[in-house]
Motif scaffolding. Sequence first.
Motif, PDB file in Angstrom:
ATOM      1  N   GLN A 277       0.843  -1.201   0.000  1.00 28.59           N
ATOM      2  CA  GLN A 277       0.000   0.000   0.000  1.00 28.59           C
ATOM      3  C   GLN A 277       0.881   1.254   0.000  1.00 28.59           C
ATOM      4  OE1 GLN A 277      -3.263   0.365  -0.220  1.00 28.59           O
ATOM      5  NE2 GLN A 277      -4.219  -1.537   0.410  1.00 28.59           N
ATOM      6  N   HIS A 280       2.209   1.727  -3.382  1.00 30.50           N
ATOM      7  CA  HIS A 280       1.204   2.337  -4.269  1.00 30.50           C
ATOM      8  C   HIS A 280       1.283   3.854  -4.148  1.00 30.50           C
ATOM      9  CE1 HIS A 280      -2.532   3.515  -6.140  1.00 30.50           C
ATOM     10  NE2 HIS A 280      -2.901   4.110  -5.001  1.00 30.50           N
ATOM     11  N   GLN A 281       1.301   4.325  -2.902  1.00 27.67           N
ATOM     12  CA  GLN A 281       1.286   5.774  -2.680  1.00 27.67           C
ATOM     13  C   GLN A 281       2.531   6.439  -3.282  1.00 27.67           C
ATOM     14  OE1 GLN A 281      -1.153   7.586  -1.590  1.00 27.67           O
ATOM     15  NE2 GLN A 281      -0.015   9.518  -1.562  1.00 27.67           N
ATOM     16  N   LYS A 284       2.428   6.261  -7.061  1.00 27.68           N
ATOM     17  CA  LYS A 284       1.381   7.146  -7.592  1.00 27.68           C
ATOM     18  C   LYS A 284       1.895   8.587  -7.646  1.00 27.68           C
ATOM     19  CE  LYS A 284      -2.235   8.500  -5.257  1.00 27.68           C
ATOM     20  NZ  LYS A 284      -3.510   8.622  -4.540  1.00 27.68           N
ATOM     21  N   HIS A 488      -4.337   2.540 -10.354  1.00 31.29           N
ATOM     22  CA  HIS A 488      -5.489   2.060  -9.570  1.00 31.29           C
ATOM     23  C   HIS A 488      -6.130   0.825 -10.180  1.00 31.29           C
ATOM     24  CE1 HIS A 488      -5.144   6.311  -8.322  1.00 31.29           C
ATOM     25  NE2 HIS A 488      -5.472   5.809  -7.147  1.00 31.29           N
ATOM     26  N   ARG A 566     -11.934   6.278  -1.206  1.00 29.92           N
ATOM     27  CA  ARG A 566     -10.531   5.857  -1.028  1.00 29.92           C
ATOM     28  C   ARG A 566     -10.454   4.646  -0.109  1.00 29.92           C
ATOM     29  NH1 ARG A 566      -6.612  10.415  -0.218  1.00 29.92           N
ATOM     30  NH2 ARG A 566      -6.427  10.129  -2.452  1.00 29.92           N
ATOM     31  N   ARG A 573      -7.777  -3.285  -2.559  1.00 22.86           N
ATOM     32  CA  ARG A 573      -6.385  -3.635  -2.875  1.00 22.86           C
ATOM     33  C   ARG A 573      -5.870  -4.712  -1.923  1.00 22.86           C
ATOM     34  NH1 ARG A 573      -5.552   1.899  -4.286  1.00 22.86           N
ATOM     35  NH2 ARG A 573      -4.835   2.443  -2.205  1.00 22.86           N
ATOM     36  N   PRO A 678      -3.271   4.537   7.296  1.00 21.10           N
ATOM     37  CA  PRO A 678      -3.858   5.876   7.184  1.00 21.10           C
ATOM     38  C   PRO A 678      -4.653   6.078   5.906  1.00 21.10           C
ATOM     39  CG  PRO A 678      -1.500   5.922   6.743  1.00 21.10           C
ATOM     40  CD  PRO A 678      -1.821   4.542   7.161  1.00 21.10           C
ATOM     41  N   LEU A 679      -5.633   6.930   5.986  1.00 23.69           N
ATOM     42  CA  LEU A 679      -6.388   7.263   4.782  1.00 23.69           C
ATOM     43  C   LEU A 679      -5.865   8.560   4.207  1.00 23.69           C
ATOM     44  CD1 LEU A 679     -10.003   6.395   5.780  1.00 23.69           C
ATOM     45  CD2 LEU A 679      -8.447   5.122   4.333  1.00 23.69           C
TER      46      LEU A 679
HETATM   47  C1  G6P Z   1      -2.182   3.595   0.170  1.00 20.05           C
HETATM   48  C2  G6P Z   1      -1.479   4.411   1.205  1.00 20.05           C
HETATM   49  C3  G6P Z   1      -2.412   5.440   1.775  1.00 20.05           C
HETATM   50  C4  G6P Z   1      -3.021   6.281   0.684  1.00 20.05           C
HETATM   51  C5  G6P Z   1      -3.692   5.408  -0.332  1.00 20.05           C
HETATM   52  C6  G6P Z   1      -4.188   6.178  -1.537  1.00 20.05           C
HETATM   53  O1  G6P Z   1      -3.139   2.805   0.766  1.00 20.05           O
HETATM   54  O2  G6P Z   1      -1.008   3.551   2.230  1.00 20.05           O
HETATM   55  O3  G6P Z   1      -1.685   6.271   2.654  1.00 20.05           O
HETATM   56  O4  G6P Z   1      -3.958   7.185   1.228  1.00 20.05           O
HETATM   57  O5  G6P Z   1      -2.771   4.434  -0.805  1.00 20.05           O
HETATM   58  O6  G6P Z   1      -5.085   5.382  -2.234  1.00 20.05           O
HETATM   59  P1  G6P Z   1      -5.714   5.832  -3.603  1.00 20.05           P
HETATM   60  O7  G6P Z   1      -6.583   4.698  -4.040  1.00 20.05           O
HETATM   61  O8  G6P Z   1      -6.471   7.086  -3.369  1.00 20.05           O
HETATM   62  O9  G6P Z   1      -4.571   6.062  -4.543  1.00 20.05           O
END
Ligand code: G6P
Length: 679
Positions: A277, A280-281, A284, A488, A566, A573, A678-679
């Motif tokens: 995760q 991913h961040q 991204k 995504h 989110r 995921r 965290p979100l």
């Molecule tokens: C991962 C990170 C989070 C972040 C998220 C974004 O889960 O650990 O910190 O907020 O990605 O997800 P998104 O689907 O919005 O790209």
Amino acid sequence: MAAPKRDVRNHVLFEVATEVANRVGGIYSVLKSKAQVTTAEYGSRYTLLGPLNRASAAVEVEEIAPKDPALIATIKSMNDRGIKTLYGRWLIDGAPRVLLFDTGSGYFKLDEWKGDLWSTAGIPSPPDDHETNEAIVFGYLIAWFLGEYVYHEKERAVVAQFHEWLAGVALPLCKKRRIDVTTIFTTHATLLGRYLCAGSVDFYNNLQWFDCDAEAGKRGIYHRYCIERGAAHAADVFTTVSHITAYESEHLLKRKPDGVLPNGLNVKKFSATHEFQNLHQTNKERINDFVRGHFYGHNDFDPDKTLYFFTAGRYEYRNKGVDMFIESLARLNHRLKAAGSDMTVVAFIIMPAQTTSLAVEALKGQAVVKSLHDTVNSIEKRIGQKLFERSLKWTEGQDPPDETGLLTSEDKVLLRRRLFAMKRHNFPPIVTHNMVNDAEDPILNQIRRCQLFNHPSDRVKVVFHPEFLNSANPVLPMDYDDFVRGTHLGVFASYYEPWGYTPAECTVMGVPSITTNLSGFGCYMEELIENAQDYGIYIVDRRMKGVDDSVNQLSEYMFQFTVKSRRQRINQRNRTERLSDLLDWKRMGMEYVKARQLALRRAYPDSFDGEDEPGFFDGTEMKISRPLSVPGSPRDRSGMMTPGDFASLQEGREGLSTEDYIAWKLPEEEDAEDEPFPL
Ligand code: G6P
Ligand code: 1S3
């Protein structure tokens, strides 16, 4: 006098393919990712045989001396007769042994071998087909090698597994010469299937009606088709990578496969929980950087409300479903606009095409945004320094320093220049490169037809990157895996896809994907998981639905994805990533074990105490343990890898079971709504 019994338990395994230590396509991925489990099982009894490509062998293979006396004698005998070879370790996980043959050193016999192929197997070979000439020389070298090897190795049984028609010429030769090996032929696609699908035929509804010889003849591939069909019929065991290709092979190659050997992956687990995760961040963010540059002057969409979709693969416009993807994006665009959505989808198409260079506009985009970034950074530094100096000078009774004079007129001019550089009178480009044939490129033409021009009002933006990704690229400097992690959703709307590694790779990286029920992977997941969508595996029905309905289904899946929060995306995921173990070779490799067992049984029935050949199509089902209360889990069976008509290769009576190979079970599910990140 009867030949002495060979030791079947301690048998030797050769795997033969043209992509050994030589990256061309999917078979390279199969061999490379599987190497670890096969070497774990066989150790020095396993060797991959392939043609020598000096350029790739120079970086992928470390030469060593062979130790097996039969191998030493065979290589020496071939070398003495002019055939050049390279024996060494393939520098990948598992470091398997490889023996590569220099086909160039065998060409002095090409004419003789072509004549022999015609008289022994009735396979013609035209003079000007280089690829077929290569296949013939390679096939004869392999048959030569195997014949000599079993002459020197008298104790142990030998299993030889051949991948794809290019490695298949040796199969009829082994049979005709009665070489004492047992053989498996695994096809990863059929020649005719690939050609027919790339045209505009209704392939799956007409499979049983094609006049294969005539169709192959019309396409100038009759001789290649003969090699493929000959290989399928000459092998002791015939297998494919999926049920859909098994069905296709039955009709086009006229032999029903004995079983299905699905493709696995070498799944590397991350040590930290939820590490994927975080990846991913961070990845991204890197895609965000590219998007800021590419869409300079039109950055009117919020990165936090932007989703990255992508498709990738070899440029096979119809077979890989790019036609359907673009049409569905156009419908998604319309739908998002009509719904007044504040989400933006940036859809990437990563498919190599012929290009001359990177487009100036694409380079400029990255450059102007970088200059802006640099300018803002230096202004920020100067402001900080000034504020610091003023604060140091402050004494009691004075007003604290404020913003007056922090931004100098020079700074303002500099900033204004950067802003002016970002003015643009055109829309952000679709394609990042200059195409050799821009006007006739099918992807660009479809984008034009659908009018997806990156207009500010479009909620779906398109970026076509006609080159494989690479971190040294100045426009989108990312390696493929990192890019996938940052996206995504992967969309692979394939029409012809015997297996399909791209969605499988998404799955192990925890990225949801859309695939179809015409891809081997899609069918496999559909069989295995009851509610695949919850796990981030969306399967478009391209088999029973008309094209228009399939397009609608695809755009509906994409639309539904855009309305997820989110938190929902994060949860999904996690579920996707949990499926990784299903795709691990530690589990998938079991089908290869069964195929080899069957080949040994067929060649040496006496060594199996007169037991009948096990029922090849009786799939054995096993329970996967998981909490019963948890909804949305894979189906409670794990013997489902080769279900239905082409059921699992028999779980043998030789102590063969999936659990014995490498123990596997579905990890227990966490509470999806209560996850600690965290979100
Ligand atoms: C991962 C990170 C989070 C972040 C998220 C974004 O889960 O650990 O910190 O907020 O990605 O997800 P998104 O689907 O919005 O790209
Ligand atoms: C083939 O490669 P392709 O992309 O030409 O073999 C691959 C490995 O088995 C498979 O994943 C793919 O679907 C086939 O089509």
